[in-house]
Each structure stands twice: as structure tokens, then as C-alpha cells.
Write a protein that holds these residues in place. Structure first.
Motif, mmCIF file in Angstrom:
data_model
loop_
_atom_site.group_PDB
_atom_site.id
_atom_site.type_symbol
_atom_site.label_atom_id
_atom_site.label_comp_id
_atom_site.label_asym_id
_atom_site.label_seq_id
_atom_site.Cartn_x
_atom_site.Cartn_y
_atom_site.Cartn_z
ATOM 1 N N GLU A 49 31.467 5.421 -6.629
ATOM 2 C CA GLU A 49 31.437 5.015 -5.249
ATOM 3 C C GLU A 49 32.689 5.669 -4.691
ATOM 4 O OE1 GLU A 49 29.640 3.226 -3.348
ATOM 5 O OE2 GLU A 49 28.169 2.959 -4.772
ATOM 6 N N ALA A 50 33.575 5.620 -5.289
ATOM 7 C CA ALA A 50 34.937 6.425 -5.044
ATOM 8 C C ALA A 50 34.782 8.035 -4.631
ATOM 9 C CB ALA A 50 36.280 6.126 -5.799
ATOM 10 N N SER A 51 33.952 8.565 -5.562
ATOM 11 C CA SER A 51 34.060 10.042 -5.432
ATOM 12 C C SER A 51 33.067 10.456 -4.369
ATOM 13 C CB SER A 51 33.641 10.709 -6.935
ATOM 14 O OG SER A 51 32.747 10.222 -7.515
ATOM 15 N N GLY A 52 32.198 9.717 -4.119
ATOM 16 C CA GLY A 52 31.379 9.897 -2.882
ATOM 17 C C GLY A 52 30.438 11.251 -3.136
ATOM 18 N N ASP A 53 30.350 12.195 -2.214
ATOM 19 C CA ASP A 53 29.647 13.329 -2.595
ATOM 20 C C ASP A 53 30.164 14.410 -3.330
ATOM 21 O OD1 ASP A 53 31.609 14.452 -1.008
ATOM 22 O OD2 ASP A 53 30.342 14.735 0.771
ATOM 23 N N LYS A 54 31.400 13.925 -3.958
ATOM 24 C CA LYS A 54 31.926 14.874 -5.125
ATOM 25 C C LYS A 54 31.481 14.353 -6.672
ATOM 26 C CE LYS A 54 36.093 16.594 -2.527
ATOM 27 N NZ LYS A 54 36.470 15.450 -1.491
ATOM 28 N N TRP A 55 30.728 13.287 -6.449
ATOM 29 C CA TRP A 55 30.195 12.687 -7.683
ATOM 30 C C TRP A 55 29.312 13.726 -8.386
ATOM 31 C CZ3 TRP A 55 25.801 11.876 -10.531
ATOM 32 C CH2 TRP A 55 26.076 10.879 -11.815
ATOM 33 N N SER A 56 29.457 13.964 -9.840
ATOM 34 C CA SER A 56 28.335 14.743 -10.383
ATOM 35 C C SER A 56 28.289 14.182 -11.802
ATOM 36 C CB SER A 56 28.755 16.305 -10.583
ATOM 37 O OG SER A 56 30.035 16.311 -11.408
ATOM 38 N N ALA A 57 27.040 14.707 -12.646
ATOM 39 C CA ALA A 57 27.414 14.140 -13.756
ATOM 40 C C ALA A 57 28.410 14.719 -14.584
ATOM 41 C CB ALA A 57 25.890 14.872 -14.539
ATOM 42 N N GLU A 58 28.822 15.888 -14.415
ATOM 43 C CA GLU A 58 29.953 16.463 -15.218
ATOM 44 C C GLU A 58 31.370 15.670 -15.105
ATOM 45 O OE1 GLU A 58 31.019 20.160 -13.544
ATOM 46 O OE2 GLU A 58 31.922 21.024 -15.408
ATOM 47 N N LEU A 59 31.454 15.162 -13.820
ATOM 48 C CA LEU A 59 32.588 14.202 -13.488
ATOM 49 C C LEU A 59 32.696 13.131 -14.162
ATOM 50 C CD1 LEU A 59 34.121 13.455 -9.860
ATOM 51 C CD2 LEU A 59 33.488 11.679 -11.551
ATOM 52 N N SER A 60 31.151 12.515 -14.147
ATOM 53 C CA SER A 60 30.956 11.021 -14.835
ATOM 54 C C SER A 60 31.189 11.268 -16.268
ATOM 55 C CB SER A 60 29.534 10.656 -14.678
ATOM 56 O OG SER A 60 29.365 9.463 -15.214
ATOM 57 N N THR A 61 30.906 12.610 -17.106
ATOM 58 C CA THR A 61 30.965 12.661 -18.466
ATOM 59 C C THR A 61 32.463 12.646 -18.768
ATOM 60 O OG1 THR A 61 28.886 13.713 -18.570
ATOM 61 C CG2 THR A 61 30.364 14.289 -20.421
ATOM 62 N N ALA A 62 33.366 13.484 -17.848
ATOM 63 C CA ALA A 62 34.756 13.594 -18.105
ATOM 64 C C ALA A 62 35.527 12.068 -18.117
ATOM 65 C CB ALA A 62 35.232 14.307 -16.984
ATOM 66 N N TRP A 63 34.798 11.132 -17.075
ATOM 67 C CA TRP A 63 35.421 9.866 -17.112
ATOM 68 C C TRP A 63 35.134 9.101 -18.414
ATOM 69 C CZ3 TRP A 63 38.979 7.019 -14.398
ATOM 70 C CH2 TRP A 63 39.419 7.482 -13.184
ATOM 71 N N GLU A 64 33.781 9.340 -18.887
ATOM 72 C CA GLU A 64 33.205 8.648 -20.038
ATOM 73 C C GLU A 64 34.262 9.068 -21.420
ATOM 74 O OE1 GLU A 64 29.282 8.310 -21.318
ATOM 75 O OE2 GLU A 64 28.725 8.867 -19.014
#
Ligand code: HEM
Ligand code: ISQ
Length: 145
Positions: free
Chosen positions: A115-130
Motif C-alpha cells: 500500500e505504502a509504495s503504491g505504483d512503485k511496488w514490484s515483486a523485486e521490492l517485495s522480495t527485498a523486504w521479505e
């Protein structure tokens, strides 16, 4: 491959987006946790009155996201996560936290970051957080033993 500069930047920039609306995203974070694990309400002293907008709730949520963001920087710099707060293991043991709780917090964290990253969200971003969350969670679990 180790944790990259790009992964660190993805985590740290979305952490900044999270802080831009700390009130709203903190409430989302707690709401998702309590949806998945209603019993968590009794674990957190600051949730006794339910989820409402308060500096205390925001402060606790900011700490958790901030520690994950710090873990990302440690992973990029040294390839490992060292706990910056030596009491974290003991606190979680004393509160009765068990392994499955870490999955709930992880899912809520990823949903909030989406939600916070909006249109900057990507699978790559999610994997980095994970990755950063998992390494931090492992360090806390080790300190709990
Ligand atoms: C306390 C961080 C996972 C439950 C704390 C504190 C920190 C922290 C910094 C100290 C109190 C504060 O200032 O907020 C983290 C991090 C986690 C994690 C970084 C994951 C990587 C969990 C999980 C649970 C949990 C999975 C269980 C649902 C608690 C409770 C307290 C606490 C109940 C005491 C809160 C109170 O004062 O009432 N945690 N935590 N934590 N944590 Fe965690
Ligand atoms: C886990 N530990 C400490 C504080 C927290 C706040 C919100 C969600 C999870 C947490």
C-alpha cells in the motif's frame, strides 16, 4: 548473490513512503495483524483499547519497520543481521511469542508496504523486504533460544 545496493535502496525508499503516512499505515498494519491473529490483541499492551490512532501505536509500528529497514542496510554492508537491541530475544520470550506469529507479522508488513509504495511496488521490492524481514526474524528467534 548477496543483498544488493538496489535491494537496500528499494527497502529504504519504501520505508520513507511508509513514514509519510505513519498514522494511516500503522493502522493498516495493526488491522491486518488482528484480522489474521485476533489473539494478538492480548499480547500487545498498547492494543488493549483496540486499534486507534495514537502516537504509541505509531511509535511501535515505526520501530518494527525501521528495524527491517536497518536489517536491509546491514545485509548489504556485511551480509548478516546483528540485533541492535540486545533485549529483543528476552522480550519476545517473556511475551510468549512463537514462530507462527512471525509469519503473521511478515504478511501484514508486506501488505502494508504494498500500500505504502503504491505504483512503485514490484515483486523485486517485495522480495527485498521479505529477505530483510526473514533475516531479522531469524536473528530474533536465535536470541530467543
Ligand atoms: C516488543 C520488534 C516480531 C510481539 C518488541 C519491541 C521491539 C520489537 C523493538 C520492543 C517494544 C517496542 O518498542 O515496540 C519486533 C521485530 C519483529 C518482532 C523487529 C520481527 C522481525 C514480533 C512478533 C510478535 C511480537 C512476531 C508476536 C505477534 C511483541 C510483543 C512485544 C514486543 C507482544 C511487547 C509489546 C508491549 O510492550 O506490550 N518487538 N518484534 N513481536 N513484540 Fe516484537
Ligand atoms: C511486533 N513487535 C513489536 C511491536 C509491534 C508492533 C506492531 C506489530 C508487530 C510488533
Amino acid at each position: 548473490m548477496g543483498f544488493t545496493d538496489k535491494q537496500e535502496a528499494l527497502v529504504n525508499s519504501s520505508y520513507e513512503s511508509f513514514k509519510q503516512n505513519l498514522s494511516g499505515y500503522s493502522i493498516l498494519f495493526y488491522t491486518v495483524i488482528l484480522e489474521k491473529a485476533p489473539a494478538a490483541k492480548d499480547l500487545f499492551s498498547f492494543l488493549k483499547d483496540g486499534v486507534k490512532d495514537s502516537p504509541s501505536l505509531q511509535g511501535h509500528a515505526e520501530k518494527v519497520f525501521g528495524l527491517v529497514s536497518n536489517a536491509a542496510s546491514q545485509l548489504r554492508a556485511t551480509g548478516q543481521v546483528v540485533l541492535t537491541n540486545a533485549t529483543l530475544g528476552a522480550i519476545h520470550v517473556q511475551k510468549g511469542v512463537v514462530d507462527p506469529h512471525f509469519v503473521v507479522v511478515k504478511e501484514a508488513l508486506l501488505k502494508t508496504i504494498k500500500e505504502a509504495s503504491g505504483d512503485k511496488w514490484s515483486a523485486e521490492l517485495s522480495t527485498a523486504w521479505e529477505t530483510a524481514y526473514d533475516e531479522l526474524a531469524n536473528a530474533i528467534k536465535k536470541a530467543m533460544k
